[in-house]
Design a protein around this motif. Sequence first.
Motif, short mmCIF file in Angstrom:
data_model
loop_
_atom_site.label_atom_id
_atom_site.label_comp_id
_atom_site.label_asym_id
_atom_site.label_seq_id
_atom_site.Cartn_x
_atom_site.Cartn_y
_atom_site.Cartn_z
N ALA A 10 -18.42 -23.89 -25.87
CA ALA A 10 -18.73 -22.48 -26.33
C ALA A 10 -19.73 -22.58 -27.42
O ALA A 10 -19.93 -23.47 -28.15
CB ALA A 10 -17.54 -21.95 -26.82
N ASP A 11 -20.64 -21.58 -27.42
CA ASP A 11 -21.78 -21.44 -28.47
C ASP A 11 -21.11 -21.33 -29.76
O ASP A 11 -20.02 -20.81 -30.00
CB ASP A 11 -22.45 -20.16 -28.12
CG ASP A 11 -23.55 -20.13 -27.17
OD1 ASP A 11 -23.77 -20.88 -26.59
OD2 ASP A 11 -23.77 -18.90 -26.60
N GLY A 12 -21.78 -21.94 -30.60
CA GLY A 12 -21.30 -22.14 -32.09
C GLY A 12 -20.17 -23.23 -31.99
O GLY A 12 -19.69 -23.46 -33.23
N ALA A 13 -19.98 -23.86 -31.04
CA ALA A 13 -18.72 -24.77 -31.21
C ALA A 13 -19.14 -26.07 -32.19
O ALA A 13 -18.33 -26.72 -32.90
CB ALA A 13 -18.43 -25.41 -29.81
#
Length: 123
Positions: free
Chosen positions: A85-88
């Motif tokens: 996921a974005d920001g993982a």
Amino acid sequence: MIPINRTTIIAALIAAAVLIAGGLFAWHEWTVAHAAKTEARVSAGQAGAAVASGKDAANTVGNRMDADAAEDTLTKENGEAIRNADGASAPVAAPVRDAGLRSLCRRAAYSRDPKCLQHADPR
């Protein structure tokens, strides 16, 4: 007409005793045979029930294993979705990270993961 004398009465009593004894013997044999048939039916029913119970148990274990495998697959897919996921890759506080890893490591799907071996559950 047959003359009724002592010999005739004794012969009649013996004949009656033989008939009664024969009837009792026949009744006893019928009762034993009937009980054996009943026992055979009960045993056959119990054997059938035992087979059905064994099949149910095997199906239950198989269904549970299928459910466990599906749950493990879902857990792995969820973990991959979180990691991708974005920001993982954003930094997370160490205690939060460790708690998350410990919670995942309790699942069978992650129990042998090298990260889980490093972050053993303190329980």
